[in-house]
Design a protein around this motif. Structure first.
Motif, mmCIF file in Angstrom:
data_model
loop_
_atom_site.group_PDB
_atom_site.id
_atom_site.type_symbol
_atom_site.label_atom_id
_atom_site.label_comp_id
_atom_site.label_asym_id
_atom_site.label_seq_id
_atom_site.Cartn_x
_atom_site.Cartn_y
_atom_site.Cartn_z
ATOM 1 N N ILE A 227 16.208 -24.307 -1.867
ATOM 2 C CA ILE A 227 17.107 -23.286 -1.330
ATOM 3 C C ILE A 227 16.695 -21.968 -1.963
ATOM 4 N N GLU A 228 16.450 -20.977 -1.118
ATOM 5 C CA GLU A 228 16.091 -19.662 -1.624
ATOM 6 C C GLU A 228 17.170 -18.664 -1.223
ATOM 7 N N GLY A 229 17.704 -17.979 -2.218
ATOM 8 C CA GLY A 229 18.724 -16.970 -1.952
ATOM 9 C C GLY A 229 18.094 -15.711 -1.385
ATOM 10 N N ASN A 230 18.942 -14.828 -0.899
ATOM 11 C CA ASN A 230 18.458 -13.532 -0.429
ATOM 12 C C ASN A 230 17.913 -12.740 -1.606
ATOM 13 N N THR A 231 16.945 -11.899 -1.349
ATOM 14 C CA THR A 231 16.436 -11.003 -2.381
ATOM 15 C C THR A 231 17.372 -9.803 -2.462
ATOM 16 N N VAL A 232 17.804 -9.499 -3.686
ATOM 17 C CA VAL A 232 18.687 -8.347 -3.895
ATOM 18 C C VAL A 232 18.003 -7.373 -4.843
ATOM 19 N N THR A 233 18.332 -6.110 -4.679
ATOM 20 C CA THR A 233 17.779 -5.069 -5.545
ATOM 21 C C THR A 233 18.824 -4.664 -6.577
ATOM 22 N N VAL A 234 18.427 -4.713 -7.833
ATOM 23 C CA VAL A 234 19.293 -4.344 -8.946
ATOM 24 C C VAL A 234 18.802 -3.007 -9.487
ATOM 25 N N GLN A 235 19.727 -2.116 -9.771
ATOM 26 C CA GLN A 235 19.371 -0.783 -10.266
ATOM 27 C C GLN A 235 19.134 -0.818 -11.779
ATOM 28 N N LYS A 236 18.200 -1.650 -12.197
ATOM 29 C CA LYS A 236 17.820 -1.790 -13.605
ATOM 30 C C LYS A 236 16.325 -2.105 -13.666
ATOM 31 N N SER A 237 15.734 -1.862 -14.819
ATOM 32 C CA SER A 237 14.316 -2.184 -15.006
ATOM 33 C C SER A 237 14.146 -3.703 -15.059
ATOM 34 N N ALA A 238 12.939 -4.163 -14.819
ATOM 35 C CA ALA A 238 12.648 -5.603 -14.887
ATOM 36 C C ALA A 238 12.930 -6.125 -16.294
ATOM 37 N N LYS B 9 10.321 -19.117 -19.474
ATOM 38 C CA LYS B 9 10.508 -17.660 -19.381
ATOM 39 C C LYS B 9 9.133 -17.020 -19.274
ATOM 40 N N THR B 10 8.952 -16.199 -18.259
ATOM 41 C CA THR B 10 7.744 -15.398 -18.134
ATOM 42 C C THR B 10 8.209 -13.947 -18.193
ATOM 43 N N GLU B 11 7.823 -13.281 -19.256
ATOM 44 C CA GLU B 11 8.380 -11.961 -19.546
ATOM 45 C C GLU B 11 8.389 -11.032 -18.336
ATOM 46 N N PHE B 12 9.582 -10.557 -18.035
ATOM 47 C CA PHE B 12 9.867 -9.558 -16.995
ATOM 48 C C PHE B 12 9.602 -10.025 -15.556
ATOM 49 N N GLN C 109 10.912 -8.950 -9.543
ATOM 50 C CA GLN C 109 9.786 -8.123 -9.114
ATOM 51 C C GLN C 109 10.185 -6.663 -9.301
ATOM 52 N N GLU C 110 9.514 -6.007 -10.231
ATOM 53 C CA GLU C 110 9.822 -4.599 -10.498
ATOM 54 C C GLU C 110 9.338 -3.733 -9.339
ATOM 55 N N ILE C 111 10.239 -2.919 -8.822
ATOM 56 C CA ILE C 111 9.903 -1.997 -7.744
ATOM 57 C C ILE C 111 9.570 -0.635 -8.330
ATOM 58 N N SER C 112 10.398 -0.200 -9.269
ATOM 59 C CA SER C 112 10.180 1.063 -9.956
ATOM 60 C C SER C 112 10.766 0.934 -11.360
ATOM 61 N N ASN D 149 13.491 1.819 -12.547
ATOM 62 C CA ASN D 149 14.912 1.462 -12.581
ATOM 63 C C ASN D 149 15.360 0.631 -11.379
ATOM 64 N N GLU D 150 14.437 -0.113 -10.785
ATOM 65 C CA GLU D 150 14.783 -0.970 -9.656
ATOM 66 C C GLU D 150 13.984 -2.268 -9.735
ATOM 67 N N THR D 151 14.704 -3.383 -9.581
ATOM 68 C CA THR D 151 14.065 -4.688 -9.635
ATOM 69 C C THR D 151 14.625 -5.573 -8.532
ATOM 70 N N ASN D 152 13.745 -6.238 -7.805
ATOM 71 C CA ASN D 152 14.167 -7.235 -6.829
ATOM 72 C C ASN D 152 14.358 -8.565 -7.550
ATOM 73 N N VAL D 153 15.440 -9.272 -7.210
ATOM 74 C CA VAL D 153 15.728 -10.577 -7.801
ATOM 75 C C VAL D 153 15.922 -11.583 -6.673
ATOM 76 N N THR D 154 15.245 -12.721 -6.791
ATOM 77 C CA THR D 154 15.392 -13.811 -5.830
ATOM 78 C C THR D 154 15.678 -15.089 -6.605
ATOM 79 N N LEU D 155 16.773 -15.768 -6.264
ATOM 80 C CA LEU D 155 17.090 -17.057 -6.872
ATOM 81 C C LEU D 155 16.479 -18.170 -6.026
ATOM 82 N N LYS D 156 15.881 -19.144 -6.716
ATOM 83 C CA LYS D 156 15.267 -20.274 -6.025
ATOM 84 C C LYS D 156 15.730 -21.567 -6.685
ATOM 85 N N PHE D 157 16.308 -22.427 -5.858
ATOM 86 C CA PHE D 157 16.769 -23.735 -6.309
ATOM 87 C C PHE D 157 15.796 -24.779 -5.796
ATOM 88 N N ALA D 158 15.372 -25.684 -6.670
ATOM 89 C CA ALA D 158 14.507 -26.793 -6.259
ATOM 90 C C ALA D 158 15.057 -28.075 -6.869
#
Length: 129
Positions: free
Chosen positions: A3-14, A62-65, A86-89, A91-100
């Motif tokens: 199950i893969e969740g939607n990718t969301v953008t967080v207004q924080k660094s990776a 854990k794989t740093e950042f 996934q760092e976009i900039s 102060n922006e990071t994409n986060v995707t949750l993956k369940f296996a």
């Protein structure tokens, strides 16, 4: 079962997002409102949602950042929950949750809907960070 969740953008660094996910007590902020138990114990935490059995998750990798992977403490229901970052900039990071999970077809059929809902709730709460 994956199950893969939607990718969301967080207004924080990776780095900030990675640090958030590696502090297990922070997962309590992401849990659904129906949470009835949440306890951190070293490199693991246990949580219980209304109407569901308690689940213990252990820090597996854990794989740093870029990735934090938690896994089931019990071998009876083997699964992982990974947060891919996934760092976009700066102060922006994409986060995707993956369940296996490695479930038999009957178990997979029973847990797919509640797990998908759980992943969606976690994802929604991550977007509010």
């Amino acid at each position: 079962m994956n199950i893969e969740g939607n990718t969301v953008t967080v207004q924080k660094s990776a780095k900030d997002v990675f640090d958030f996910f590696t502090k297990l007590e922070n997962f309590e902020q992401l849990m659904p409102e129906s949470i009835q138990k949440f306890e951190v114990d070293g490199d693991s935490f246990i949580f219980g949602l209304k109407g569901m059995p308690e689940i213990r998750l252990v820090m597996k990798e854990k794989t740093e950042f870029s990735n934090v992977t938690l896994g089931a403490a019990s071998s009876k229901l083997p699964f992982t929950l990974a947060a891919d970052l996934q760092e976009i900039s700066e102060n922006e990071t994409n986060v995707t949750l993956k369940f296996a999970g490695d479930f038999n077809p009957m178990m997979a059929m029973m847990v797919k809907k509640p797990l998908t809902s759980f992943i969606n709730t976690l994802t929604e709460n991550i977007s509010k960070l």
